[in-house]
Design an enzyme around this catalytic site. Structure first.
Site, mmCIF file in Angstrom:
data_model
loop_
_atom_site.group_PDB
_atom_site.id
_atom_site.type_symbol
_atom_site.label_atom_id
_atom_site.label_comp_id
_atom_site.label_asym_id
_atom_site.label_seq_id
_atom_site.Cartn_x
_atom_site.Cartn_y
_atom_site.Cartn_z
ATOM 1 C CE1 TYR A 10 -3.896 2.154 0.769
ATOM 2 C CE2 TYR A 10 -2.455 3.198 2.455
ATOM 3 C CZ TYR A 10 -3.389 3.187 1.885
ATOM 4 O OH TYR A 10 -4.511 4.383 1.697
ATOM 5 C CE LYS A 51 -3.229 5.245 -1.519
ATOM 6 N NZ LYS A 51 -4.462 5.807 -2.235
HETATM 7 P P1 NDP Z 1 -13.427 3.161 1.413
HETATM 8 O O1 NDP Z 1 -13.060 1.808 1.534
HETATM 9 O O2 NDP Z 1 -14.542 3.922 1.981
HETATM 10 O O3 NDP Z 1 -13.871 3.633 -0.383
HETATM 11 C C1 NDP Z 1 -13.056 2.905 -1.346
HETATM 12 C C2 NDP Z 1 -13.664 3.200 -2.751
HETATM 13 O O4 NDP Z 1 -12.927 2.685 -3.782
HETATM 14 C C3 NDP Z 1 -15.267 2.521 -2.916
HETATM 15 O O5 NDP Z 1 -15.884 3.525 -3.547
HETATM 16 C C4 NDP Z 1 -14.783 1.399 -3.710
HETATM 17 O O6 NDP Z 1 -15.838 1.010 -4.529
HETATM 18 C C5 NDP Z 1 -13.631 1.918 -4.751
HETATM 19 N N1 NDP Z 1 -12.754 0.876 -5.057
HETATM 20 C C6 NDP Z 1 -12.061 -0.010 -4.590
HETATM 21 N N2 NDP Z 1 -11.554 -1.040 -5.468
HETATM 22 C C7 NDP Z 1 -11.920 -0.671 -6.596
HETATM 23 C C8 NDP Z 1 -12.132 -1.091 -7.894
HETATM 24 N N3 NDP Z 1 -11.182 -2.125 -7.970
HETATM 25 N N4 NDP Z 1 -12.886 -0.714 -9.026
HETATM 26 C C9 NDP Z 1 -13.595 0.269 -8.655
HETATM 27 N N5 NDP Z 1 -13.909 1.023 -7.315
HETATM 28 C C10 NDP Z 1 -13.083 0.494 -6.345
HETATM 29 O O7 NDP Z 1 -12.102 3.822 1.396
HETATM 30 P P2 NDP Z 1 -11.737 5.511 1.799
HETATM 31 O O8 NDP Z 1 -12.728 6.299 1.247
HETATM 32 O O9 NDP Z 1 -11.028 5.485 3.235
HETATM 33 O O10 NDP Z 1 -10.607 5.875 0.816
HETATM 34 C C11 NDP Z 1 -10.415 6.548 -0.343
HETATM 35 C C12 NDP Z 1 -8.965 6.931 -0.721
HETATM 36 O O11 NDP Z 1 -8.429 7.527 0.286
HETATM 37 C C13 NDP Z 1 -8.184 5.831 -1.079
HETATM 38 O O12 NDP Z 1 -7.527 5.831 -2.185
HETATM 39 C C14 NDP Z 1 -7.335 5.411 0.239
HETATM 40 O O13 NDP Z 1 -6.114 4.814 -0.012
HETATM 41 C C15 NDP Z 1 -7.047 7.003 0.554
HETATM 42 N N6 NDP Z 1 -6.743 7.253 1.937
HETATM 43 C C16 NDP Z 1 -7.537 6.511 2.952
HETATM 44 C C17 NDP Z 1 -7.206 6.919 4.092
HETATM 45 C C18 NDP Z 1 -7.938 6.490 5.409
HETATM 46 O O14 NDP Z 1 -7.511 6.293 6.515
HETATM 47 N N7 NDP Z 1 -9.366 6.050 5.071
HETATM 48 C C19 NDP Z 1 -6.230 7.772 4.782
HETATM 49 C C20 NDP Z 1 -5.331 8.044 3.455
HETATM 50 C C21 NDP Z 1 -5.554 7.856 2.087
HETATM 51 P P3 NDP Z 1 -16.782 -0.150 -4.003
HETATM 52 O O15 NDP Z 1 -16.963 -0.170 -2.507
HETATM 53 O O16 NDP Z 1 -18.233 0.123 -4.733
HETATM 54 O O17 NDP Z 1 -16.224 -1.343 -4.609
#
Ligand code: NDP
Length: 244
Positions: A149, A153
Site C-alpha cells: 500500500y 501511494k
Molecule cells: P473506502 O473503502 O471507504 O472506499 C473505497 C472506494 O474505492 C469505494 O468507493 C470502492 O468502491 C472503490 N474501489 C475500490 N476498489 C475498486 C475497484 N477495483 N474498482 C472500482 N472501485 C473500487 O475507502 P476510503 O474512502 O477511506 O479511501 C479513499 C481513498 O483515500 C483511497 O485511495 C485510500 O487509499 C485513501 N486514503 C484513505 C485513508 C483512510 O484512512 N481512510 C488515509 C489516506 C488515504 P466499491 O466499494 O463500490 O467497490
C-alpha cells in the site's frame, strides 16, 4: 472562500462510499456535473439519489480495458479525482505476487488510466483542467503491515510530479492530497484496534484523525481556480504529523 464548479464536469473514482462519495456530493453541491465511479450497486444507487447532477457508473477499475470501454462515451470532463483505493494488510514477509498485482492495479494503474482518459480529452479540446489524486501519508512514511500500500501511494506521488511537468504547459494541473487516518470502512479495518490507533494518534500534533470533510475541503481547493498556481504538489492532510 467560495468555490464554484458551475459549468464543469467532474469524474470521481471510488465514489460509492467513504471519501470519494463525500467528494462527489460536495462537487455536485458546488455546481459541478459529476460522473461517479464505483462497484457496489446499492451504494451507487443511493448516491444517484443524492442529486440530479450525479451520474453513477459501475466499473471494476482493476480492469484497464474494461475501464476504457465503459468510459468510452462519458463525454467531456474538466476535473478528475482519482480516489479509488484499497489495502491488503499483512507483514511484508507474507506479501504474494498476486497481492502486489491487485494493489497496483487499483491504487496505481487505474490512476494512470483515468488520468490518460481525461487528459487526452482536455488536450484534444485545448482547454485546461485539474486532476487530484488521493494518495496518503503512507507515501511519506513506513507503516507496519502496509508495505505494498505504501509503495502504491509513493508511486502516485512520483506520477503526479511528472504529470505536472508534462501537462503544465497545457494549463492542466495535477496534485495529490496525502491524508492521515480517516475512519471510513478502509480506515476502520486498519485502525479500529486501540493498540494501533493510540500510538498512531500520538504522532499527530493536532491529536485527532482526519474527518472525511478535511480531505474533501483539500481536494476541492486543489481542483478549483483558487489553486490556479499550484501543481505537482503533495499536500499532507495529516494534522502536522510530518512536522514532528
Ligand atoms: P473506502 O473503502 O471507504 O472506499 C473505497 C472506494 O474505492 C469505494 O468507493 C470502492 O468502491 C472503490 N474501489 C475500490 N476498489 C475498486 C475497484 N477495483 N474498482 C472500482 N472501485 C473500487 O475507502 P476510503 O474512502 O477511506 O479511501 C479513499 C481513498 O483515500 C483511497 O485511495 C485510500 O487509499 C485513501 N486514503 C484513505 C485513508 C483512510 O484512512 N481512510 C488515509 C489516506 C488515504 P466499491 O466499494 O463500490 O467497490
Amino acid at each position: 472562500m467560495e468555490i464554484s464548479f458551475t459549468g464543469k464536469r467532474a469524474l470521481v473514482s471510488g465514489a460509492s462510499k467513504g471519501i470519494g462519495r463525500a467528494i462527489a456530493i460536495q462537487l455536485s453541491k458546488c455546481g459541478a456535473e459529476v460522473i461517479a465511479l464505483g462497484r457496489n450497486k446499492d451504494d451507487l444507487d443511493s448516491l444517484a439519489r443524492e442529486g440530479k447532477s450525479i451520474k453513477v457508473i459501475s466499473v471494476d477499475l482493476a480492469d484497464w480495458e474494461l475501464t476504457r470501454k465503459t468510459l468510452g462515451n462519458i463525454g467531456d470532463v474538466d476535473l478528475l479525482v482519482n480516489n479509488a483505493g484499497f489495502n491488503i494488510l499483512e507483514p511484508m514477509i507474507n506479501v504474494t505476487e498476486s497481492h502486489i498485482d491487485q494493489l497496483f492495479a487499483v491504487n496505481y494503474k487505474s490512476v494512470v488510466n483515468l488520468t490518460q482518459i481525461v487528459t487526452e480529452s482536455l488536450l484534444r479540446r485545448k482547454v485546461g483542467g485539474s486532476v487530484v489524486v488521493v494518495s496518503s501519508q503512507a507515501s511519506f512514511r513506513g507503516i507496519q503491515d502496509h508495505a505494498i500500500y505504501c509503495s502504491t501511494k509513493a508511486a502516485l506521488d512520483a506520477f503526479v510530479k511528472v504529470c505536472a511537468l508534462e501537462l503544465g504547459p497545457h494549463n492542466i494541473r495535477v496534485n495529490c492530497v496525502n491524508p492521515t487516518v480517516v475512519l471510513t470502512e478502509l480506515g476502520q479495518k486498519a485502525w479500529s484496534d486501540p493498540a494501533k490507533a493510540v500510538p498512531m494518534k500520538a504522532k499527530i500534533p493536532l491529536n485527532r484523525f482526519a474527518e472525511v470533510s478535511d480531505v474533501v475541503d483539500a481536494v476541492l481547493f486543489l481542483l478549483s481556480d483558487k489553486a490556479s498556481m499550484i501543481t505537482g504538489t503533495c499536500l499532507p492532510v495529516d494534522g502536522g504529523t510530518l512536522a514532528a
